[in-house]
Enzyme design. Sequence first.
Site, PDB file in Angstrom:
ATOM      1  N   HIS A  74      -9.407  -2.898  10.618  1.00  0.00           N
ATOM      2  CA  HIS A  74      -8.458  -1.995  11.284  1.00  0.00           C
ATOM      3  C   HIS A  74      -7.796  -2.663  12.482  1.00  0.00           C
ATOM      4  CE1 HIS A  74      -9.918   1.026   8.577  1.00  0.00           C
ATOM      5  NE2 HIS A  74     -11.143   0.955   9.074  1.00  0.00           N
ATOM      6  N   LEU A  75      -8.547  -3.437  13.233  1.00  0.00           N
ATOM      7  CA  LEU A  75      -7.942  -4.175  14.337  1.00  0.00           C
ATOM      8  C   LEU A  75      -6.948  -5.198  13.802  1.00  0.00           C
ATOM      9  CD1 LEU A  75      -7.677  -4.863  17.311  1.00  0.00           C
ATOM     10  CD2 LEU A  75      -9.702  -6.333  17.108  1.00  0.00           C
ATOM     11  N   GLU A  77       0.807  -1.204   0.000  1.00  0.00           N
ATOM     12  CA  GLU A  77       0.000   0.000   0.000  1.00  0.00           C
ATOM     13  C   GLU A  77       0.848   1.265   0.000  1.00  0.00           C
ATOM     14  OE1 GLU A  77      -0.666   2.221   2.787  1.00  0.00           O
ATOM     15  OE2 GLU A  77       0.865   1.264   4.000  1.00  0.00           O
ATOM     16  N   HIS A  93      -3.296  -2.856   3.631  1.00  0.00           N
ATOM     17  CA  HIS A  93      -2.571  -2.463   4.840  1.00  0.00           C
ATOM     18  C   HIS A  93      -2.095  -3.710   5.593  1.00  0.00           C
ATOM     19  CE1 HIS A  93      -4.039   1.738   4.584  1.00  0.00           C
ATOM     20  NE2 HIS A  93      -3.009   1.989   5.348  1.00  0.00           N
TER      21      HIS A  93
END
Length: 342
Positions: free
Chosen positions: A284-285, A13, A309
Site C-alpha cells: 500500500h505504501l 486494475e 494497483h
Amino acid sequence: MKPPLRIDGSMGEGGGQILRSALALSLHLQRPIHLINIRAQRRPPGLRRQHLTCLLAAAELSGATLEGAQIGSQEIHFTPGPLRPGRYTFDIGTAGSTTLLLQAILPPLLLASGPSHLTLHGGTHNPQAPPFDFLGQVLLPQLQRMGARVRLHLQRPGFYPRGGGILAAEIEPVSRLHPLELTERGEIQEIAAQAVVAGLPRHIAERELKVLAERLDPPPARSEIVELSECGIGNIVTATVRCRHVTELFCGFGERGVRAEKIAGALAGEVRNYLDAQVPVGPHLADQLLVPLALAGGGRFITLPPTRHTTTTIRVIEAFLPWKFSLEQQSPTHWQVGLPHQ
C-alpha cells in the site's frame, strides 16, 4: 496549453486510483485530461460519490472546466486552470474515504504557490482504503523525508457506513521535493497493535488482540483497545511495525458475520509476509509513493512483488511524463521500483 491527454480507465486494475492519480498530475502539470471507461472493472462502473467529490474538489482548486461530472458517468473532460491554494472544505456526503480524496489533491498542493488548509468530511476508516492512521504514521514521514511540509489531524473518526469523520490537512508548500531512497528498513524498533471498536462490544477488540499476540513473532510489545461512541458502528484492528527507516501499518476491518479471530488472523498473515520478506515498503505504501516520486523527478524503493494497483499507477504517470519507471526483480520477494533522477 497542450491538448487533452486521453486515459483509458479500464486499463490495469481499472478502479478509482486511475482517476485520482490522473487528477493529481493534471493539476500539477496543467494538462487537460479526457478520461474514458471510468472504473470499468468495478460494479457498478462509473463515478460514485467519493470519486465525484475528488473531481469537483480538483475543479474547485483550479477553476477547471469540467464535463461529465455526475454519478455513474464513465467519461469526463477536465481542463484545469492555475492551481489556487487556500482554505477549502470538501464534504463527500457519504462514508466515502477522505484519505482517498486527499490522495487526489494533496500532491499538487505540496508544490503550490501558497499554503493550504483542507477540511475533508466523510469516512476516515474505510475498507478498501488506507485509514487515517496509515497516512499519519506511514506515508507522512516519507513525504517529510522528501521535504514536504504537511500536518494531518483526525478531528473525528468516521466509519462505514455512517461516515461523519473529519480529516484536516495543513500544507506549507516547498519549491521542490527531494528524490526518495528507501531500500532498507533497518532494525525493527517496535511492533504495536491496536483494536478500535465503535458502537460494538469490547470483547471483539480483546479477541483480535489475543490472536495477534499468539500469531506474531515477535508479538506486539504494546497492545491498545480504543472504544468510540458517536462515530457510527465499526471495527478496525491494526499492527504497526516501526523500523529505523520506515514505519508500516497493516489493518483489518470487522465485517458483519465474520468472526473477530478470522479478521485478526488474516491481518497477522499480512504482517508475517512483510516481516519475512525483509523489505522496507509494503504494497500500500508502494502505491502511495509513486506520484510523489514523479513530482520529485526520481527515487527508488524496495518492495514486495508489485500489485496491479502499483503497475497501473505507473502506467498513468508514464502517460503524463516522458520518464519511465524501472521494475527490477531482485529475489522472489524483493522488487526495486525506481525512477531515474531527472
